[in-house]
Scaffold this motif. Structure first.
Motif, short mmCIF file in Angstrom:
data_model
loop_
_atom_site.label_atom_id
_atom_site.label_comp_id
_atom_site.label_asym_id
_atom_site.label_seq_id
_atom_site.Cartn_x
_atom_site.Cartn_y
_atom_site.Cartn_z
N GLU A 6 36.71 34.22 38.09
CA GLU A 6 37.89 34.30 37.22
C GLU A 6 37.64 33.54 35.92
N SER A 7 38.37 33.94 34.91
CA SER A 7 38.36 33.22 33.65
C SER A 7 39.68 33.50 32.93
N GLY A 8 39.99 32.67 31.95
CA GLY A 8 41.15 32.92 31.11
C GLY A 8 42.33 32.01 31.33
N GLY A 9 42.25 31.11 32.28
CA GLY A 9 43.36 30.20 32.49
C GLY A 9 43.47 29.18 31.38
N GLY A 10 44.54 28.39 31.42
CA GLY A 10 44.72 27.37 30.41
C GLY A 10 46.16 26.92 30.32
N LEU A 11 46.47 26.30 29.19
CA LEU A 11 47.80 25.77 28.93
C LEU A 11 48.50 26.66 27.91
N VAL A 12 49.75 27.01 28.21
CA VAL A 12 50.53 27.85 27.31
C VAL A 12 51.97 27.36 27.31
N GLN A 13 52.67 27.58 26.21
CA GLN A 13 54.07 27.19 26.16
C GLN A 13 54.95 28.26 26.79
N THR A 14 56.15 27.87 27.16
CA THR A 14 57.12 28.82 27.69
C THR A 14 57.30 29.97 26.70
N GLY A 15 57.27 31.18 27.24
CA GLY A 15 57.39 32.37 26.42
C GLY A 15 56.07 32.91 25.92
N GLY A 16 55.00 32.17 26.12
CA GLY A 16 53.69 32.57 25.65
C GLY A 16 53.00 33.53 26.59
N SER A 17 51.75 33.85 26.25
CA SER A 17 50.98 34.83 27.00
C SER A 17 49.58 34.31 27.31
N LEU A 18 49.04 34.78 28.41
CA LEU A 18 47.65 34.54 28.78
C LEU A 18 47.12 35.80 29.45
N ARG A 19 45.81 35.98 29.36
CA ARG A 19 45.17 37.06 30.10
C ARG A 19 44.08 36.48 30.97
N LEU A 20 44.17 36.77 32.25
CA LEU A 20 43.14 36.37 33.20
C LEU A 20 42.20 37.53 33.45
#
Length: 124
Positions: A6-20
């Protein structure tokens, strides 16, 4: 054997986006379904989304429907989890899983292979 990374994790603010991303290697021809689970300390591992490698059909946990999208790139043997409108309760370790078996199941014990997990943290 099948290896999942897996890759793509991290810290994001509420309402934000991430892709794993979850890249599969090894004897992948026998894999019929892949999924994303998440786990918080003290709680059971829960399924987030799953996708068939045969027909692309998808399933989602009620808590992420309309916000998360699982999709695959068969040529790259990679499954993605696009997470939008994220909430603090999405904070968890996210794990990629694969199973040999065509039917959908949300039970972690029915998945044969697991990645090492990636931390996702949503700040309020």
């Amino acid at each position: 054997q099948v290896q999942l990374v897996e890759s793509g994790g991290g810290l994001v603010q509420t309402g934000g986006s991430l892709r794993l991303s979850c890249a599969a290697s090894g004897r992948t021809f026998g894999i019929d379904r892949m999924g994303w689970f998440r786990q918080v300390p003290g709680k059971e591992r829960e399924i987030v989304a799953a996708i068939s490698t045969i027909d692309g059909s998808t399933h989602y946990a009620d808590s992420v429907k309309g916000r998360f999208t699982i999709y695959r790139d068969n040529a790259k043997n990679t499954v993605y989890l696009q997470m939008n409108s994220m909430k603090p309760e999405d904070t968890a370790v996210y794990l990629c899983a694969a199973r040999q078996g065509a039917y959908y199941t949300s039970h972690p014990g029915e998945y044969n292979y697991w990645g090492q997990g990636t931390q996702v943290t949503v700040s309020s």
